[in-house]
Design a protein around this motif. Structure first.
Motif, mmCIF file in Angstrom:
data_model
loop_
_atom_site.group_PDB
_atom_site.id
_atom_site.type_symbol
_atom_site.label_atom_id
_atom_site.label_comp_id
_atom_site.label_asym_id
_atom_site.label_seq_id
_atom_site.Cartn_x
_atom_site.Cartn_y
_atom_site.Cartn_z
ATOM 1 N N THR A 182 0.816 -1.216 0.000
ATOM 2 C CA THR A 182 0.000 0.000 0.000
ATOM 3 C C THR A 182 0.847 1.264 0.000
ATOM 4 N N GLN A 183 2.149 1.121 0.041
ATOM 5 C CA GLN A 183 3.034 2.281 0.149
ATOM 6 C C GLN A 183 2.890 3.217 -1.045
ATOM 7 N N CYS A 184 2.864 4.513 -0.769
ATOM 8 C CA CYS A 184 2.780 5.526 -1.819
ATOM 9 C C CYS A 184 4.153 5.738 -2.457
ATOM 10 N N PRO A 185 4.203 6.294 -3.660
ATOM 11 C CA PRO A 185 5.488 6.529 -4.337
ATOM 12 C C PRO A 185 6.459 7.403 -3.544
ATOM 13 N N ASP A 186 5.925 8.287 -2.662
ATOM 14 C CA ASP A 186 6.818 9.166 -1.900
ATOM 15 C C ASP A 186 7.383 8.508 -0.646
ATOM 16 N N GLY A 187 7.001 7.257 -0.382
ATOM 17 C CA GLY A 187 7.545 6.529 0.759
ATOM 18 C C GLY A 187 6.624 6.445 1.955
ATOM 19 N N GLY A 188 5.613 7.320 2.016
ATOM 20 C CA GLY A 188 4.666 7.268 3.115
ATOM 21 C C GLY A 188 3.566 6.254 2.857
ATOM 22 N N LEU A 191 -4.029 6.261 4.631
ATOM 23 C CA LEU A 191 -4.991 5.740 5.600
ATOM 24 C C LEU A 191 -5.960 4.777 4.917
ATOM 25 N N THR A 192 -6.483 5.185 3.774
ATOM 26 C CA THR A 192 -7.483 4.409 3.048
ATOM 27 C C THR A 192 -6.824 3.610 1.945
ATOM 28 N N PHE A 193 -7.121 2.340 1.884
ATOM 29 C CA PHE A 193 -6.534 1.475 0.865
ATOM 30 C C PHE A 193 -7.208 1.683 -0.485
ATOM 31 N N GLY A 194 -6.397 1.673 -1.532
ATOM 32 C CA GLY A 194 -6.925 1.695 -2.887
ATOM 33 C C GLY A 194 -7.326 3.046 -3.414
ATOM 34 N N ALA A 195 -7.142 4.109 -2.647
ATOM 35 C CA ALA A 195 -7.535 5.438 -3.116
ATOM 36 C C ALA A 195 -6.553 5.926 -4.176
ATOM 37 N N THR A 196 -7.064 6.659 -5.153
ATOM 38 C CA THR A 196 -6.239 7.226 -6.217
ATOM 39 C C THR A 196 -6.463 8.736 -6.274
ATOM 40 N N PRO A 197 -5.387 9.538 -6.229
ATOM 41 C CA PRO A 197 -3.993 9.120 -6.076
ATOM 42 C C PRO A 197 -3.689 8.684 -4.646
ATOM 43 N N CYS A 198 -2.581 7.985 -4.483
ATOM 44 C CA CYS A 198 -2.160 7.535 -3.163
ATOM 45 C C CYS A 198 -1.715 8.752 -2.348
ATOM 46 N N ALA A 199 -2.328 8.951 -1.185
ATOM 47 C CA ALA A 199 -2.029 10.121 -0.351
ATOM 48 C C ALA A 199 -1.435 9.682 0.983
ATOM 49 N N SER A 200 -0.158 9.948 1.176
ATOM 50 C CA SER A 200 0.505 9.568 2.418
ATOM 51 C C SER A 200 -0.073 10.342 3.591
#
Length: 333
Positions: A182-188, A191-200
Motif C-alpha cells: 500500500t506504500q505511496c510513491p513518496d515513501g509514506g 490511511l485508506t486502501f486503494g484510493a487514487t492518487p495515493c495520499a501519504s
C-alpha cells in the motif's frame, strides 16, 4: 509568622487537588499519564456522549492503557481499565457479535490484552487471536465482516500485525506483504486502501512503520520514517495544516523507536510546548492540548493519550504493563 501561616494555608489548598494515590514528578510523560488516569470515569473507563446519552468508549480506554504502559505509571488504573474491557458485554460491544465482527477492534483489544499480560484467547469470553485471523482475506487484508460495510484501514492492518506478531504463530506473511504493497510513491503510507492518487498520511505512516519494523520489514519502515521526517513542521509538530498533539504523539513514538532521534526530540519539544504546565490551573496540569490554541477538555483526553506515546518514546511493539501504581502530578514551585 504571617508568611509562614500563608504558606501553610496555600499548601493545604493545593493538597485538595492532589489525590492521595498521586506522586510528584518532573517527568512530562508521567505527568500526562497521571492527568489522564484522573479523567477515567469511576477510575476504569472513558465514555462518549451522543445526543445526551453516554456510551462506553472502548477505543479511547485502550489508548489510555497504552499510554499508561508507555509512561510506566498509573498501572493500577490500567488494571481497572483492562478489567472493564474484559467484561463480556463490553468486549462484545466492541469487537462485534451476532454476525458482526470488526477487525480493528479485534486487533486493538488483542494488543491491549497482550500488553496487560492477560490471556487473549479468553478475553471477555472471546478468542481474540482466532477472531482476528478469521477476518484475514485472501488478499492479506484484515477486513470487517459487517452489514454496515468494511471500515478497515491502515490502522487496522498495522495493529493486527503488531498484535499477531506477539502470538506464537506470528503475523501472517500475506498480511505483511499487503501492507507493504500500500506504500505511496513518496515513501509514506495512506490511511485508506486503494484510493487514487495515493495520499501519504502522518498517523498511518507512523503506525505502519512500527508494524513493519516489528515484522522484520525494516527497509520499508525506514522509507516511511524518512517521509515522516520530511513533512515535520519547523516547530517539531506534525499534522495536516496546523500541527497537533495526536499526530505528533504517534509520529514521535515511531521516530524514537525507529532510531530517528533528532526528529523525535523535536516532536517531543512540540508536545511539551502544548502541555499544561505550572502556569495552568492545578486540575489541568499535565494534560496535553490538541494544538497551540490551548487546553480544551473536549479534545485534551485523546490528545493526551496519544501525546504520552510521543513523550515516552516507547514503541507499540515494546509496550508492557507493570509500571508504578501512582498517578503522578506535575511538580511545581
Amino acid at each position: 509568622m504571617r508568611r509562614r501561616v500563608l504558606t501553610v494555608a496555600l499548601l493545604c489548598v493545593a493538597s485538595l487537588f492532589v489525590p492521595s494515590t498521586a506522586s510528584a514528578t518532573h517527568d512530562r510523560a508521567d505527568a500526562a499519564s497521571g492527568w489522564l488516569a484522573r479523567q477515567l470515569v469511576d477510575g476504569e473507563r472513558f465514555e462518549a456522549e451522543f445526543g445526551g446519552v453516554k456510551y462506553p468508549d472502548q477505543g479511547l480506554t485502550v489508548d489510555a492503557v497504552f499510554a499508561f504502559a508507555a509512561a510506566r505509571s498509573s498501572d493500577d488504573h490500567a488494571d481497572r481499565a483492562v478489567a472493564w474491557l474484559a467484561r463480556p458485554e463490553i468486549t462484545a460491544g466492541y469487537v462485534g457479535s451476532g454476525g458482526e465482527a470488526y477487525a480493528g477492534a479485534h486487533a486493538k483489544l488483542l494488543l491491549a490484552a497482550e500488553v496487560a499480560g492477560k490471556n487473549p484467547a479468553s478475553f471477555g469470553g472471546v478468542d481474540l487471536p482466532a477472531g482476528l485471523r478469521g477476518l484475514l482475506t485472501p488478499s492479506g487484508r484484515f477486513s470487517d465482516r459487517s452489514a454496515f460495510g468494511d471500515f478497515s484501514n491502515a490502522f487496522t492492518q498495522s495493529l493486527a500485525l503488531l498484535a499477531l506478531d506477539r502470538t506464537p504463530a506470528g503475523a501472517p506473511a500475506s498480511a505483511v506483504d499487503f501492507l507493504v504493497g500500500t506504500q505511496c510513491p513518496d515513501g509514506g503510507f495512506p490511511l485508506t486502501f486503494g484510493a487514487t492518487p495515493c495520499a501519504s498520511d502522518v498517523d498511518s505512516t507512523a503506525m505502519v512503520a512500527q508494524a513493519l519494523r516489528a515484522t522484520g520489514r525494516n527497509a520499508d519502515a525506514r522509507e516511511g520514517l524518512t517521509w515522516l521526517v520530511g513533512v515535520q513542521a519547523t516547530g517539531g509538530g506534525f499534522g495536516v495544516g496546523t500541527p497537533n498533539a495526536n499526530s505528533t504523539g504517534l509520529a514521535a513514538q515511531a521516530l524514537k523507536s525507529g532510531g530517528r532521534f533528532l526528529a523525535a526530540a523535536k516532536a517531543r519539544a512540540f508536545l511539551r510546548a502544548v502541555q499544561v504546565g505550572c502556569s495552568g490551573p492545578v486540575a489541568d496540569r499535565g494534560a496535553i492540548a490538541y494544538d497551540a490554541t490551548g487546553f480544551d477538555p473536549l479534545t485534551a483526553t485523546r490528545a493526551t493519550a496519544q501525546g504520552v506515546l510521543g513523550l515516552a518514546g516507547v514503541g507499540l511493539a515494546a509496550l508492557e504493563s507493570g509500571g508504578r501504581n501512582t498517578a503522578p502530578v506535575l511538580t511545581c514551585p
